[in-house]
Design an enzyme around this catalytic site. Structure first.
Site, PDB file in Angstrom:
ATOM      1  N   PHE A 153       0.852  -1.206   0.000  1.00  0.00           N
ATOM      2  CA  PHE A 153       0.000   0.000   0.000  1.00  0.00           C
ATOM      3  C   PHE A 153       0.877   1.241   0.000  1.00  0.00           C
ATOM      4  CE2 PHE A 153      -3.604   2.503   2.043  1.00  0.00           C
ATOM      5  CZ  PHE A 153      -4.481   2.334   0.984  1.00  0.00           C
ATOM      6  N   GLY A 154       1.903   1.217  -0.869  1.00  0.00           N
ATOM      7  CA  GLY A 154       2.762   2.386  -1.047  1.00  0.00           C
ATOM      8  C   GLY A 154       2.118   3.332  -2.055  1.00  0.00           C
ATOM      9  N   ARG A 237       6.340  -7.310  -9.646  1.00  0.00           N
ATOM     10  CA  ARG A 237       7.483  -8.041 -10.184  1.00  0.00           C
ATOM     11  C   ARG A 237       7.076  -9.503 -10.302  1.00  0.00           C
ATOM     12  NH1 ARG A 237       9.281  -3.940 -11.787  1.00  0.00           N
ATOM     13  NH2 ARG A 237      11.322  -3.009 -11.395  1.00  0.00           N
ATOM     14  N   GLU A 266      10.703 -13.203 -17.171  1.00  0.00           N
ATOM     15  CA  GLU A 266      10.444 -12.418 -18.369  1.00  0.00           C
ATOM     16  C   GLU A 266      11.744 -12.110 -19.129  1.00  0.00           C
ATOM     17  OE1 GLU A 266       8.409  -9.281 -16.092  1.00  0.00           O
ATOM     18  OE2 GLU A 266       9.840  -7.866 -16.976  1.00  0.00           O
ATOM     19  N   HIS A 284       5.302  -5.984 -19.600  1.00  0.00           N
ATOM     20  CA  HIS A 284       5.908  -5.068 -18.612  1.00  0.00           C
ATOM     21  C   HIS A 284       5.796  -3.599 -19.068  1.00  0.00           C
ATOM     22  CE1 HIS A 284       9.133  -4.911 -15.223  1.00  0.00           C
ATOM     23  NE2 HIS A 284       8.434  -3.782 -15.254  1.00  0.00           N
ATOM     24  N   GLY A 286       3.942  -1.165 -17.275  1.00  0.00           N
ATOM     25  CA  GLY A 286       3.395  -0.341 -16.186  1.00  0.00           C
ATOM     26  C   GLY A 286       3.531   1.158 -16.368  1.00  0.00           C
TER      27      GLY A 286
END
Ligand code: DGY
Length: 323
Positions: A153-154, A237, A266, A284, A286
């Site tokens: 929860f960062g 990750r 990956e 990947h 994001g």
């Protein structure tokens, strides 16, 4: 003396210009990871390294004897042996602060695509299989008012929670350090233990860094606790999830599906994932928008040039180096 910098990927011109105005810059022209030996050779005489995805190991550091700073244009730094850098008094920096909202957008896109079978639907249309409107064609599941469980929860987890509120979702979270009460209140997020989160969530989304403690954080026993209607979303990750157990859970219908932006090995994808329609696979992406990638690269360059100018860089990961 002008410092020397090595950059492991070609970066946008304004970023290269900033680096060049402060240092002698060499870079790898290929937008791909470098062979380990070639990287070590390229680093032997540099003061600063701007590294994208290549591993920065103790061995590499041993060959880069002038190095003072390692900067990565990413929030994750699991590719860097930070302890070894600290021992050698090499500063390590990342790019916290410029990519969280973009990554949270991708988390939500993945969640929606998985719940509403968007990738499968696109394939269906392109393959000419759509003959007429059908009442029960490609049913998905509702996202609205469902329960979202955030593990970690960062900044990114909280940015996802902000989006979830727009979907009237119930938000659960579990994390090592509970968030301050005003944050919980603002996001209407409830702190629970991991078992409760897994048992009650319709979507479980991972937001922890990869560390020795979080490797295979999600494994067989966790899938057995999840609802058979629940989805796993991993944009953190790959190795945070035991991929073999994920495949087994999907095959056994212990969970309903998964949205994956990251993978254990990956870019190699588990072959069984490739044939599953209830899994959305993303390479990947994001933080992959032009605006955010430019901001990340620019911040990584600023971190590097600040450290080389003898100043404490913003986004310093190992402050012990300056104590
Ligand atoms: C990050 O910022 O850590 C992204 O995953 C890019 O590597």
């Amino acid at each position: 003396m002008t410092p020397k910098i090595f950059v492991t990927r070609p970066l946008p011109q304004p970023v290269m210009d900033l680096l060049k105005s402060n240092a002698e810059v060499r870079f790898n022209p290929e937008d791909a990871p470098m062979p380990v030996d070639k990287l070590a050779e390229s680093c032997h005489d540099v003061d600063g390294l701007l590294v994208v995805s290549n591993a920065v190991t103790n061995e590499l550091l041993g060959r880069a004897t002038r190095l003072k700073v390692v900067s990565t244009p990413s929030v994750g730094y699991d590719n860097i042996d930070v302890a070894a850098c600290t021992r050698r008094r090499i500063a390590v920096t990342n790019t916290t602060g410029v990519l969280e909202e973009t990554t949270a957008d991708l988390v939500f896109a993945t969640l929606l695509a998985t719940a509403r079978r968007l990738v499968e639907a696109d394939r269906f249309v392109r393959e000419g299989r759509w003959k007429h409107w059908q009442f029960d064609l490609l049913y998905g599941v509702n996202v609205y008012q469902k329960t979202l469980g955030l593990i970690g929860f960062g900044n990114i987890g909280q940015a996802v929670a902000r989006r979830a509120r727009g979907f009237a979702m119930r938000i659960l979270y579990s994390t090592r350090h509970r968030a301050p009460e005003p944050v919980e209140r603002a996001l209407e997020a409830t702190y629970v233990d991991r078992e409760t989160l897994l048992r009650e969530s319709d979507f479980v989304s991972l937001h922890v860094p990869l560390t020795p403690e979080t490797r295979h954080l999600i494994q067989a026993k966790d899938f057995s606790r999840m609802k058979p209607t629940a989805f796993l979303i991993n944009t953190a990750r790959g190795p945070v999830v035991d991929e073999e157990s994920l495949v087994a859970a999907l095959k056994a219908k212990q969970i309903a599906g998964a949205g994956l932006d990251v993978f254990e090995n990956e870019p190699r994808i588990h072959p069984e994932l490739l044939s599953m329609d209830n899994v959305v696979l993303i390479p990947h992406l994001g933080s992959a928008t032009a605006e955010t990638r430019l901001n990340m690269a620019m911040l990584a360059a600023q971190n590097l040039t600040e450290a080389l100018a003898g100043r404490r860089p913003p986004n310093l990961i190992n402050p012990e180096v300056y104590s």
